[in-house]
Design an enzyme around this catalytic site. Structure first.
Site, PDB file in Angstrom:
ATOM      1  N   TYR A   1      44.148  35.109  43.075  1.00 54.77           N
ATOM      2  CA  TYR A   1      44.992  35.394  41.911  1.00 54.77           C
ATOM      3  C   TYR A   1      45.914  36.594  42.173  1.00 54.77           C
ATOM      4  O   TYR A   1      47.106  36.558  41.878  1.00 54.77           O
ATOM      5  CB  TYR A   1      44.083  35.663  40.714  1.00 54.77           C
ATOM      6  CG  TYR A   1      44.772  35.850  39.386  1.00 54.77           C
ATOM      7  CD1 TYR A   1      45.212  34.756  38.633  1.00 54.77           C
ATOM      8  CD2 TYR A   1      44.951  37.132  38.848  1.00 54.77           C
ATOM      9  CE1 TYR A   1      45.812  34.926  37.396  1.00 54.77           C
ATOM     10  CE2 TYR A   1      45.541  37.311  37.616  1.00 54.77           C
ATOM     11  CZ  TYR A   1      45.977  36.211  36.891  1.00 54.77           C
ATOM     12  OH  TYR A   1      46.569  36.389  35.666  1.00 54.77           O
TER      13      TYR A   1
ATOM     14  N   LYS B   1      49.961  36.437  42.211  1.00 56.27           N
ATOM     15  CA  LYS B   1      50.730  37.202  41.230  1.00 56.27           C
ATOM     16  C   LYS B   1      51.637  38.242  41.909  1.00 56.27           C
ATOM     17  O   LYS B   1      52.736  38.528  41.418  1.00 56.27           O
ATOM     18  CB  LYS B   1      49.786  37.884  40.231  1.00 56.27           C
ATOM     19  CG  LYS B   1      49.118  36.916  39.268  1.00 56.27           C
ATOM     20  CD  LYS B   1      50.123  36.130  38.441  1.00 56.27           C
ATOM     21  CE  LYS B   1      49.487  35.444  37.249  1.00 56.27           C
ATOM     22  NZ  LYS B   1      50.460  34.676  36.436  1.00 56.27           N
TER      23      LYS B   1
END
Length: 246
Positions: free
Chosen positions: A154, A158
């Site tokens: 993640y 991101k």
């Protein structure tokens, strides 16, 4: 209240709940026409019913599939005549430490967040380039700035969204298309409120404002980037974090 998006058409991916739904709601309140794209079509339709606007539509969309993203763009233009704002918000989590994370879970999270944002950015920008105007808002995360334990997939995705935003903003600036990103921190949601109390308390201790954010506070930043209030801003990243890790 002055409506900031009158006669504008916006697409919001992952708009059936949470931050995406809050963005869709605020855009409608400011006069926009909104197309909600979500992998869960039933949830998207329920969101449109909840919003109660004839200026809202629901479309099933897997953002990893370029053809489905193109359909989302085409639906906005066919239904409402233009595409003025595109919000790349769709996302998932598959948290685990590197020792236990599977390769499939790493690949899936990166595909949904990073490739999904690339698909949305490039296909929305292609349409906006024709009309020489438009705003794209990419939802990153504080995890992409500082990295979080158990989120190598993640956090990497991101962080990649920030790089993508800046590179695409440089490419599209002379075509009248602005591209900016938002990095939310701890935002109140069903997922965050299900955290173990110890983890919640640890995160809260890191926030100078001493409270979690609300989805509508992220939506406020998305409204700013979508509107003429940010007309001389592109390639920027807004942190909606309560001051955490500033």
């Amino acid at each position: 209240m002055t409506a900031l998006l009158t006669d504008k058409t916006a697409v919001v991916t992952g708009g059936a709940q949470g931050i995406g739904l809050a963005i869709a709601r605020l855009y409608l309140e400011h006069g926009a026409r909104v197309v909600i794209g979500d992998l869960d079509e039933a949830a998207a339709r329920a969101a449109v019913a909840e919003l109660g606007h004839d200026r809202a539509r629901a479309v099933r969309c897997d953002v990893v599939d370029a053809a489905q993203v193109q359909n989302l763009v085409d639906t906005a233009v066919t239904e409402f005549g233009s595409l003025d704002v595109y919000v790349n918000n769709a996302g998932i989590t598959r948290d685990a430490t590197m020792r236990t994370m599977t390769e499939d879970d790493f690949d899936l999270v990166v595909r949904v967040h990073l490739k999904g944002t690339w698909n949305g950015t490039r296909l929305a920008a292609a349409r906006m380039r024709e009309q020489k105007s438009g705003a794209i808002v990419n939802i990153s995360s504080l995890s992409g700035k500082v990295g979080m334990v158990g989120q190598t997939n993640y956090s990497a995705a991101k962080a990649g969204i920030v790089g993508l935003t800046k590179a695409a903003a440089k490419e599209m600036a002379h075509h009248g298309v602005r591209i900016n990103a938002i990095q939310p921190g701890l935002i109140r949601s069903a997922m965050t409120e299900a955290m173990p109390q110890k983890a919640w308390d640890q995160k809260m201790a890191e926030i100078p404002m001493q409270r979690p954010g609300e989805p509508q506070e992220v939506a406020g930043a998305a409204l700013f980037y979508a509107s003429s209030l940010s007309s001389y801003m592109t390639g920027t990243v807004a942190e909606v974090t309560g001051g955490r890790f500033m």
